[in-house]
Scaffold this motif. Structure first.
Motif, PDB file in Angstrom:
ATOM      1  N   HIS A  77      41.212  30.024  75.859  1.00  0.00           N
ATOM      2  CA  HIS A  77      40.442  31.149  75.334  1.00  0.00           C
ATOM      3  C   HIS A  77      39.053  31.127  75.988  1.00  0.00           C
ATOM      4  O   HIS A  77      38.147  30.418  75.541  1.00  0.00           O
ATOM      5  N   PHE A  80      34.239  35.400  77.256  1.00  0.00           N
ATOM      6  CA  PHE A  80      33.694  36.496  78.059  1.00  0.00           C
ATOM      7  C   PHE A  80      33.711  37.724  77.165  1.00  0.00           C
ATOM      8  O   PHE A  80      34.735  38.357  76.976  1.00  0.00           O
ATOM      9  N   GLY A  87      30.787  34.904  82.728  1.00  0.00           N
ATOM     10  CA  GLY A  87      31.399  34.080  81.705  1.00  0.00           C
ATOM     11  C   GLY A  87      30.508  32.955  81.239  1.00  0.00           C
ATOM     12  O   GLY A  87      29.528  32.579  81.901  1.00  0.00           O
ATOM     13  N   CYS A  91      32.690  27.354  79.601  1.00  0.00           N
ATOM     14  CA  CYS A  91      34.069  27.747  79.907  1.00  0.00           C
ATOM     15  C   CYS A  91      34.304  27.758  81.410  1.00  0.00           C
ATOM     16  O   CYS A  91      35.384  27.397  81.886  1.00  0.00           O
ATOM     17  N   SER A 116      40.603  36.413  77.855  1.00  0.00           N
ATOM     18  CA  SER A 116      39.279  36.800  77.385  1.00  0.00           C
ATOM     19  C   SER A 116      39.350  38.122  76.643  1.00  0.00           C
ATOM     20  O   SER A 116      40.235  38.950  76.880  1.00  0.00           O
ATOM     21  N   SER A 138      43.208  39.969  79.894  1.00  0.00           N
ATOM     22  CA  SER A 138      42.368  40.467  78.807  1.00  0.00           C
ATOM     23  C   SER A 138      43.194  40.679  77.540  1.00  0.00           C
ATOM     24  O   SER A 138      44.313  41.209  77.596  1.00  0.00           O
ATOM     25  N   ASN A 145      42.558  36.806  69.689  1.00  0.00           N
ATOM     26  CA  ASN A 145      41.483  35.833  69.504  1.00  0.00           C
ATOM     27  C   ASN A 145      41.337  35.438  68.040  1.00  0.00           C
ATOM     28  O   ASN A 145      41.241  34.251  67.695  1.00  0.00           O
ATOM     29  N   GLU A 169      31.631  34.850  70.551  1.00  0.00           N
ATOM     30  CA  GLU A 169      32.757  34.282  71.281  1.00  0.00           C
ATOM     31  C   GLU A 169      32.777  32.773  71.048  1.00  0.00           C
ATOM     32  O   GLU A 169      31.729  32.134  70.955  1.00  0.00           O
TER      33      GLU A 169
END
Length: 239
Positions: A77, A80, A87, A91, A116, A138, A145, A169
């Motif tokens: 994961h 971004f 980013g 990560c 992301s 994506s 997520n 995030e």
């Protein structure tokens, strides 16, 4: 005070004696790590019922297609966000290790894919800048997520504990399995320091006299094309 700042200097024979003693601890840890890996593999599985959709270089695809014909999938994961131009440095530090590993994982029934939340087109310039080749898709407009523990602000948990932070995030990894009938299962997830296992550079640093030599986790890390720009501090989380 760290030992490298005030080392005990001894004879070679005294060093060998101390080294053999440390070797006993190293072997014990290796055996403990083997047992931990065995316990990780013994975790129960959860069937993935939701039809998650992603966007990649050839358009829309589902979770099963991320396996690329293999039975095991590791999803990183990657932080971004929707309005980010680059980013997370942390990560990115992990991602710098992916391409070398993928040369071998792809031949051992494992696919490694970064996911992301930002729209696919948004991170293509950054990906090109970093020179990465690993699959990166994506999950924009998907609950992927959130459902797998990296929802960030608004989530009530992170790393299996209550969470009330402001980060939009968060990082993590999730592991999936696809059986011969095409059914998908979630087998494992890890977050925060649990991601150290992906960072080969830390294994090198842990052998050195100064160790990781950081005041906060990854506080020294930059994008790999910015190590000369020391005046620009790293930011792992964007508002």
């Amino acid at each position: 005070m760290d030992n490298y700042q005030n080392p005990q200097v001894v004879s070679r024979s005294e060093w060998l004696s101390a080294r053999r003693q440390l070797l006993l601890h190293e072997k014990a840890l290796t055996h403990q790590r083997d047992e931990l890996s065995k316990a990780r593999r013994a975790l129960p599985w959860v069937r993935v019922e939701q039809d998650y959709r992603f966007e990649g270089p050839e358009g829309r695809l589902n979770l099963a297609e991320l396996f690329a014909g293999r039975s095991q999938l590791l999803v990183y994961h990657f932080m971004f966000g929707e309005d980010w131009e680059e980013g997370c440095p942390g990560c990115s530090f992990l991602a710098d290790h992916f391409d070398g590993a993928n040369l071998h994982l792809a031949h051992h029934d494992v696919s490694l894919v970064a996911v992301s939340r930002a729209p696919y087109a948004q991170f293509q310039a950054f990906r090109q800048r970093m020179g990465w080749k690993f699959p990166w898709v994506s999950s924009h407009a998907s609950s992927f997520n959130q459902d797998f523990g990296v929802g960030g602000k608004g989530s009530d948990q992170y790393n299996y504990a209550p969470y009330s932070g402001e980060e939009t995030e968060l990082p993590g990894l999730s592991v999936f399995y696809r059986d011969a009938d095409g059914m998908l299962f979630h087998t494992y997830s890890s977050f925060a320091r649990g991601l150290d296992i992906l960072v080969g550079t830390y294994n090198f640093l842990d052998l050195m006299p100064k160790g990781r030599n950081e005041e906060g986790t990854m506080d020294w890390v930059r994008h790999h094309d910015r190590y000369e720009d020391v005046a620009q501090p790293p930011h792992c989380c964007h508002e």
